[in-house]
Design a protein around this motif. Structure first.
Motif: not given
Length: 269
Positions: A8-11, A79-89, A254-258
Motif C-alpha cells: 500500500m501507499h499514502g501519497l 490511513r492505509a490501515v483505514g482503507v484495509l479495515l474499510g469502516q470506522p475503527a 488518500p491511501a491506496t492498495e497497490a
C-alpha cells in the motif's frame, strides 16, 4: 511458512502490511524487516506494518522503518490501515490510540493532542520547544512537537532549496535528540497553505509523512503563522490538517492498495 501481504501507499510513502490478527507470525527481527523492505531483493517499502489483535481497539498496529527500527506512529500508515479495515475503527499504536473514519477525501485520522514539553519530545535537556535555541548551518531555531512520534520543524523561505538529504541525517542523529528525530523543512505560502519536505527518522527522504504534516501544521499554528485548518503540500501530494479546539489533530487524505502477494518467511529469516 507462506505469509500473505498487502502493498500500500499514502501519497507515495509505501508500506508492506502483514495481518497477524488471526494467525500469529514469528518475531519480526530487524534483519527480516530490512530484507523485506529492500527494493532490489525484497518486496520494497519505507515501512513495514504489522497488525495484531487488541483487547481495546479494532487492531493494534506496530510500525517498523526500513532500517529495522520500530517507531511509535505513522500518519500515512494509519490511513492505509483505514482503507484495509474499510469502516470506522480505533487502532492502538505505541504513539497512542488513533481513530480512523472513511471520508470523501480518503481516510480521516484523529490523533491524540500534541505534546510540547521538552521531556515529551524528548530532548536531552530542558529548552523552549516553540523556538529551540539550536542550529545546523542554515537551519536554525526549529519548533519541536511530539504527535505520537518526535519532530522538529524548520520554517524557511524556500524549502526546496534546503539540502535536506545532507542535513537530515546530521540533525536526526544529533545527541540532543535521545530517540532521534524526524526533520521537517516547511515554507508557509499563506495562512492556509504550507509546502513541506521531510527527512524521516530511520527511513530518509520521503515523498510524504503524515505525522510530519501534523507536526508542521501545529508548529505553524503555535507560532501564529497559520489558521487552525491548513493544506500541507508534500512531494507526493496534499493532506488536510485541522487542530481542533479540544486539542486533537485530524489528518485527512488518500491511501491506496497497490497489490497483494505472499512470500516464504524462511527466505527472509
Amino acid at each position: 511458512m507462506r505469509v500473505p501481504f498487502v502493498k500500500m501507499h499514502g501519497l507515495g510513502n509505501d508500506f508492506v502490511v502483514l495481518d497477524a490478527r488471526e494467525q500469529a507470525l514469528p518475531t519480526l527481527a530487524p534483519a527480516i524487516v530490512r530484507a523485506l523492505a529492500d527494493r532490489h531483493e525484497g518486496i520494497g517499502c519505507d515501512q513495514l506494518i504489522l497488525l495484531e489483535p487488541s483487547d481495546t481497539a479494532s487492531a493494534a498496529m506496530r510500525i517498523f522503518n526500513r532500517d529495522g527500527s520500530e517507531v511509535e506512529s505513522c500518519g500515512n500508515a494509519n490511513r492505509a490501515v483505514g482503507v484495509l479495515l474499510g469502516q470506522p475503527a480505533r487502532v492502538a499504536t505505541k504513539g497512542g490510540m488513533v481513530e480512523l473514519r472513511p471520508d470523501a477525501d480518503g481516510i480521516a485520522v484523529t490523533l491524540d493532542p500534541p505534546r510540547f514539553d521538552w521531556d515529551a519530545i524528548p530532548l536531552a535537556y530542558a529548552m523552549d520547544t516553540l523556538t529551540l535555541p539550536l542550529g545546523w548551518e542554515e537551519l536554525e531555531q526549529p519548533a519541536a512537537v511530539n504527535v505520537g512520534n518526535p519532530h522538529v520543524v524548520f520554517f524557511v523561505e524556500d524549502n526546496d532549496a534546503v539540502p535536506l538529504e545532507r542535513l537530515g541525517p546530521i540533525i536526526e542523529t544529533d545527541s540532543v535528540f535521545p530517540h532521534k528525530i524526524n526533520v521537517n523543512v516547511a515554507t508557509v505560502e499563506d495562512r492556509k497553505t504550507i509546502r513541506l519536505r521531510v527527512w524521516e527518522r530511520g527511513a530518509g527522504l520521503t515523498r510524504a509523512c503524515g505525522t510530519g504534516a501534523c507536526a508542521t501544521a501545529v508548529a505553524a499554528m503555535r507560532r501564529g503563522l497559520a489558521d487552525r485548518a491548513v493544506t500541507v503540500h508534500l512531494p507526493g501530494g496534499a493532506l488536510s490538517i485541522a487542530w481542533r479546539e479540544d486539542g486533537h489533530i485530524v489528518m485527512t487524505g488518500p491511501a491506496t492498495e497497490a497489490y497483494r502477494g505472499s512470500f516464504e518467511w524462511d527466505d527472509y529469516a
